[in-house]
Scaffold this motif. Structure first.
Motif, PDB file in Angstrom:
ATOM      1  N   THR A   1       0.451   4.731  -8.620  1.00  0.00           N
ATOM      2  CA  THR A   1       1.328   4.928  -7.352  1.00  0.00           C
ATOM      3  C   THR A   1       0.731   4.713  -6.136  1.00  0.00           C
ATOM      4  O   THR A   1       1.429   4.139  -5.418  1.00  0.00           O
ATOM      5  N   ALA A   2      -0.527   4.828  -6.290  1.00  0.00           N
ATOM      6  CA  ALA A   2      -1.528   4.436  -4.930  1.00  0.00           C
ATOM      7  C   ALA A   2      -1.689   3.135  -4.842  1.00  0.00           C
ATOM      8  O   ALA A   2      -1.583   2.533  -3.687  1.00  0.00           O
ATOM      9  N   VAL A   3      -1.732   2.437  -6.038  1.00  0.00           N
ATOM     10  CA  VAL A   3      -1.789   0.814  -5.815  1.00  0.00           C
ATOM     11  C   VAL A   3      -0.419   0.207  -5.764  1.00  0.00           C
ATOM     12  O   VAL A   3      -0.501  -0.877  -5.066  1.00  0.00           O
ATOM     13  N   ALA A   4       0.618   0.665  -6.005  1.00  0.00           N
ATOM     14  CA  ALA A   4       1.758  -0.096  -5.872  1.00  0.00           C
ATOM     15  C   ALA A   4       2.083  -0.633  -4.538  1.00  0.00           C
ATOM     16  O   ALA A   4       2.675  -1.718  -4.553  1.00  0.00           O
ATOM     17  N   PRO A   5       2.158   0.015  -3.623  1.00  0.00           N
ATOM     18  CA  PRO A   5       2.398  -0.557  -2.213  1.00  0.00           C
ATOM     19  C   PRO A   5       1.723  -1.540  -1.797  1.00  0.00           C
ATOM     20  O   PRO A   5       2.097  -2.627  -0.753  1.00  0.00           O
ATOM     21  N   PHE A   6       0.528  -2.027  -2.304  1.00  0.00           N
ATOM     22  CA  PHE A   6      -0.333  -3.279  -1.975  1.00  0.00           C
ATOM     23  C   PHE A   6       0.374  -4.335  -2.849  1.00  0.00           C
ATOM     24  O   PHE A   6      -0.099  -5.478  -2.157  1.00  0.00           O
ATOM     25  N   LEU A   7       1.060  -4.132  -3.801  1.00  0.00           N
ATOM     26  CA  LEU A   7       1.609  -5.210  -4.462  1.00  0.00           C
ATOM     27  C   LEU A   7       3.091  -5.322  -4.183  1.00  0.00           C
ATOM     28  O   LEU A   7       3.880  -6.158  -4.496  1.00  0.00           O
ATOM     29  N   LEU A   8       3.848  -4.239  -4.083  1.00  0.00           N
ATOM     30  CA  LEU A   8       5.175  -4.000  -3.919  1.00  0.00           C
ATOM     31  C   LEU A   8       5.660  -3.940  -2.494  1.00  0.00           C
ATOM     32  O   LEU A   8       5.752  -2.864  -2.064  1.00  0.00           O
ATOM     33  N   HIS A   9       5.568  -5.063  -1.687  1.00  0.00           N
ATOM     34  CA  HIS A   9       5.868  -4.780  -0.150  1.00  0.00           C
ATOM     35  C   HIS A   9       6.606  -5.721   0.177  1.00  0.00           C
ATOM     36  O   HIS A   9       7.032  -6.937  -0.491  1.00  0.00           O
ATOM     37  N   GLY A  10       7.484  -5.641   1.193  1.00  0.00           N
ATOM     38  CA  GLY A  10       8.483  -6.888   1.821  1.00  0.00           C
ATOM     39  C   GLY A  10       7.908  -7.263   2.985  1.00  0.00           C
ATOM     40  O   GLY A  10       8.704  -7.581   4.115  1.00  0.00           O
ATOM     41  N   ALA A  11       6.683  -7.547   3.185  1.00  0.00           N
ATOM     42  CA  ALA A  11       6.216  -7.953   4.455  1.00  0.00           C
ATOM     43  C   ALA A  11       6.622  -9.432   4.805  1.00  0.00           C
ATOM     44  O   ALA A  11       6.871  -9.871   6.017  1.00  0.00           O
ATOM     45  N   THR A  12       6.902 -10.247   3.799  1.00  0.00           N
ATOM     46  CA  THR A  12       7.541 -11.301   3.879  1.00  0.00           C
ATOM     47  C   THR A  12       8.559 -11.719   2.932  1.00  0.00           C
ATOM     48  O   THR A  12       8.565 -10.993   1.937  1.00  0.00           O
ATOM     49  N   ASP A  13       9.656 -12.676   2.956  1.00  0.00           N
ATOM     50  CA  ASP A  13      10.644 -12.890   2.073  1.00  0.00           C
ATOM     51  C   ASP A  13       9.860 -13.336   0.621  1.00  0.00           C
ATOM     52  O   ASP A  13      10.387 -12.653  -0.066  1.00  0.00           O
ATOM     53  N   LYS A  14       8.764 -13.954   0.651  1.00  0.00           N
ATOM     54  CA  LYS A  14       8.160 -14.309  -0.566  1.00  0.00           C
ATOM     55  C   LYS A  14       7.555 -13.260  -1.232  1.00  0.00           C
ATOM     56  O   LYS A  14       7.627 -12.884  -2.558  1.00  0.00           O
ATOM     57  N   ALA A  15       6.872 -12.224  -0.431  1.00  0.00           N
ATOM     58  CA  ALA A  15       6.393 -11.192  -0.773  1.00  0.00           C
ATOM     59  C   ALA A  15       7.488 -10.168  -1.534  1.00  0.00           C
ATOM     60  O   ALA A  15       7.200  -9.470  -2.326  1.00  0.00           O
ATOM     61  N   GLN A  16       8.554  -9.989  -0.745  1.00  0.00           N
ATOM     62  CA  GLN A  16       9.669  -9.167  -1.276  1.00  0.00           C
ATOM     63  C   GLN A  16      10.081  -9.656  -2.613  1.00  0.00           C
ATOM     64  O   GLN A  16      10.555  -8.768  -3.350  1.00  0.00           O
ATOM     65  N   GLN A  17      10.317 -10.922  -2.513  1.00  0.00           N
ATOM     66  CA  GLN A  17      10.676 -11.373  -3.793  1.00  0.00           C
ATOM     67  C   GLN A  17       9.790 -11.302  -5.316  1.00  0.00           C
ATOM     68  O   GLN A  17      10.189 -10.871  -6.270  1.00  0.00           O
ATOM     69  N   LEU A  18       8.534 -11.265  -4.958  1.00  0.00           N
ATOM     70  CA  LEU A  18       7.592 -11.121  -5.815  1.00  0.00           C
ATOM     71  C   LEU A  18       7.434  -9.620  -6.316  1.00  0.00           C
ATOM     72  O   LEU A  18       7.490  -9.439  -7.359  1.00  0.00           O
ATOM     73  N   ALA A  19       7.696  -8.782  -5.217  1.00  0.00           N
ATOM     74  CA  ALA A  19       7.872  -7.332  -5.316  1.00  0.00           C
ATOM     75  C   ALA A  19       8.829  -7.047  -6.365  1.00  0.00           C
ATOM     76  O   ALA A  19       8.707  -6.267  -7.271  1.00  0.00           O
ATOM     77  N   ARG A  20      10.005  -7.451  -6.075  1.00  0.00           N
ATOM     78  CA  ARG A  20      11.409  -7.401  -7.016  1.00  0.00           C
ATOM     79  C   ARG A  20      11.001  -7.765  -8.291  1.00  0.00           C
ATOM     80  O   ARG A  20      11.439  -7.187  -9.560  1.00  0.00           O
ATOM     81  N   GLU A  21      10.302  -8.707  -8.567  1.00  0.00           N
ATOM     82  CA  GLU A  21       9.737  -9.246  -9.826  1.00  0.00           C
ATOM     83  C   GLU A  21       8.713  -8.381 -10.767  1.00  0.00           C
ATOM     84  O   GLU A  21       8.691  -8.120 -11.905  1.00  0.00           O
ATOM     85  N   LEU A  22       8.010  -7.885  -9.742  1.00  0.00           N
ATOM     86  CA  LEU A  22       6.961  -6.946 -10.551  1.00  0.00           C
ATOM     87  C   LEU A  22       7.175  -5.523 -10.875  1.00  0.00           C
ATOM     88  O   LEU A  22       6.824  -4.953 -11.350  1.00  0.00           O
ATOM     89  N   MET A  23       8.572  -5.076 -10.054  1.00  0.00           N
ATOM     90  CA  MET A  23       9.282  -3.957 -10.144  1.00  0.00           C
ATOM     91  C   MET A  23       9.379  -3.286 -11.666  1.00  0.00           C
ATOM     92  O   MET A  23       8.828  -2.158 -12.122  1.00  0.00           O
TER      93      MET A  23
END
Length: 441
Positions: free
Chosen positions: A270-292
């Protein structure tokens, strides 16, 4: 009220009757809630209160039987055999707990979708289906007419475990017993007290997980309702084989050590999750939805493994003679801090403007809760209660055989069926009717 009701059960011979009455009440009230509509919302809301009370008190009555299910085996074949059976009972109980959530979601909302029902009608369908099933389970577990199936023998009448002191009433004794138990645990059974402290902290994180995770997905990752539902279902489905696999881990490493490892695992993931699952950019947001979905699988493993391990540990170290009261105290501890993570999330979110704060709050609770666990000496804890175990009530039939490879007997099914009854009621309280009251009414 939970420790108080537990104390009352221990001072009377009405444990079975309380279980019967509350189970029947759950079924009847749940069925009555199927009348939910724009015109009956206030009536249904009042019934919701009754349902919650009946569910809570019934959960306490049936949990009081849990420490007794391995008493015969421990006396006849020793501690090791009883521990293995305890592991099976708790792992399969957790399996059915999560399985009923999956079944409830799929069946109720599936039927609602097929018939084209809206939120209110779906709630009514769900309440009706769940109410009928609860009454069927009531017949299997609590009705004398189900003796032919052999499911009722684990939930028979129990004599009073303690006498009401002279000059006191049952209610005053119950309140005094709460204070006596809390003080007594810290002084006489300090390791039970430490375990309950850890349970309060870690279960607060588990209890608030869905609320914070859904909020995070919606506002940080811009996830739609379909993705949120899929992620929740993935978590629940993964928890099913994880609960069964927990038995193997408990047999090899012991439930207490597995519980500690799972708490640390949940905290780190859970501590690591915010570093990979974030919406800082549209690309990061899309990647986060794929990693969820990947994180949902990892969290599902934690959910499936932790619950059977910690409950098995608790039933190993509590003294005999106060089962209902102590199981009530345990259940109380699993709920008492459930408000804390959401509150801290709101505070830190307003302070920092970051949705990530929610996941870090959860991680902190998972990790902090392991501190009292690490201070607990399991062998000493078991030695402290060993002299009380002779007075523990025993099931009238042998409970041997559960831990044998591939075997599941009526002990597990009776306890699991009671949990299915409870879980379905809990689901109906927290999903179908709530959805109708919030959105449809």
């Amino acid at each position: 009220m939970l420790p108080l009701v537990g104390a009352i059960i221990d001072h009377t011979d009405k444990r079975m009757q309380i279980g019967q009455a509350t189970a029947f009440s759950m079924g009847v009230v749940t069925l009555a809630q199927a009348c939910v509509s724009h015109d009956t919302w206030f009536f249904v809301t009042c019934l919701q209160v009754v349902s919650i009370c009946a569910y809570t008190f019934h959960n306490l009555a049936q949990l009081a039987y849990l420490p007794e299910l391995t008493a015969n085996l421990e006396q006849k074949e020793g501690v090791e055999a009883a521990d293995k059976e305890r592991n099976v009972i708790n792992s399969q109980g957790t399996f059915w707990m999560f399985a009923t959530e999956v079944v409830t979601i799929i069946v109720v909302y599936g039927v609602g979708t097929v018939v084209g029902a809206g939120n209110v009608d779906t709630a009514a369908i769900g309440q009706a289906m769940i109410g009928v099933f609860i009454l069927f389970v009531y017949w299997l577990i609590w009705s004398a007419k189900s003796d032919a199936l052999g499911w009722r023998h684990r939930f028979l009448a129990r004599g009073k475990l303690k006498e009401v002191p002279e000059g006191q009433s049952l209610v005053t004794t119950g309140f005094r017993q709460i204070a006596s138990t809390l003080c007594g645990l810290k002084a006489k059974y300090p390791y039970v007290f430490l375990l309950l402290i850890g349970v309060m902290i870690i279960d607060a994180a588990f209890g608030a997980f869905s609320t914070i995770a859904v909020t995070y997905m919606k506002y940080e990752l811009d996830a739609d309702n379909t993705l949120v539902t899929v992620i929740i279902l993935i978590l629940l489905v993964v928890s099913l084989p994880s609960a069964i696999a927990a038995r193997v881990a408990m047999d090899r490493f012991g439930p207490f050590h597995v519980a500690i490892a799972t708490s640390l695992y949940m905290g780190l993931v859970t501590a690591v999750a915010p570093f990979l699952l974030h919406g800082a950019t549209d690309k990061a947001q899309q990647l986060a939805r794929e990693l969820m979905p990947i994180f949902a699988v990892m969290w599902g493993v934690g959910f499936g493994v932790y619950y059977p391990c910690i409950q098995a540990t608790y039933t190993m170290i509590i003294p005999a003679g106060s089962e209902a009261e102590l199981m009530g105290l345990y259940y109380f501890c699993t709920k008492v801090l459930s408000w804390a993570p959401p509150l801290l999330f709101v505070v830190f979110n307003n302070w920092t403007g970051e949705q990530k704060a929610g996941l870090w709050v959860l991680a902190a609770f998972f990790l902090l809760g392991t501190i009292p666990y690490c201070m607990l000496d399991l062998e000493k804890a078991r030695d402290m209660v060993a002299h009380t175990l002779q007075s523990r009530a025993k099931s009238p039939r042998s409970s041997a055989g559960l831990a044998e490879e591939g075997s599941v007997n009526k002990t597990t099914y009776s306890q699991e069926t009671a949990r299915v009854e409870n879980r379905l009621t809990s689901n109906s309280l927290n999903s179908a009717t709530s959805l109708a009251l919030q959105e449809g009414l």
